[in-house]
Design a protein around this motif. Structure first.
Motif: not given
Length: 144
Positions: A89-104
């Motif tokens: 099963s495949c997932l797409h998601f954008t996790p929150r980085e340790t500094d609170g930002s969102y990247k790719v």
């Protein structure tokens, strides 16, 4: 046995110990997987609780499971992994980085063995080719 022979035997045992322990822990220290075991032989059953299993696995996989955005998931399909057929099963998601930002946005594949989520595959490109994604809001609502 002479003193020199005893010393050589002791040294050989000390040098062999890391190799022996490597066999106990699997490659690169990863947790053991059912994928390599005899338990995974034969046709794989469809993972009936794939969404719940995926959530449990991702909670352990992500450093910070809180604040995930843009989550979507594809229903499991049979794919070849390591010469055997497993449900993926495949997932797409954008996790929150340790500094609170969102990247790719990230794409990951979850491999199911005997109907249960077994592991997350980071390089999921080929495994997830042609996947049809649907919203997966449960991943966005995860808490610690």
């Amino acid at each position: 046995m002479g003193r020199l022979a005893k010393r050589a035997a002791s040294l050989a045992l000390i040098l062999a110990l890391p190799l022996t322990l490597t066999g106990c822990f699997g490659s690169d220290g990863d947790r053991p997987s059912l994928m390599e075991g005899a338990q995974a032989g034969g046709p794989q059953p469809f993972p009936d609780n794939f969404r719940g299993d995926a959530l449990a696995l991702m909670r352990a996989y992500l450093n910070n499971p809180v604040g995930v955005r843009d989550a979507s998931m594809a229903d499991p399909v049979l794919r070849e992994v390591g010469g055997r057929q497993f449900y993926i099963s495949c997932l797409h998601f954008t996790p929150r980085e340790t500094d609170g930002s969102y990247k790719v946005m990230r794409e990951r594949a979850i491999v199911y063995v005997n109907g249960r989520a077994d592991r997350v595959v980071d390089r999921a490109g080929e495994l997830c080719a042609g996947a049809v994604y649907a919203p997966f809001p449960e991943l966005e609502k995860m808490a610690r």
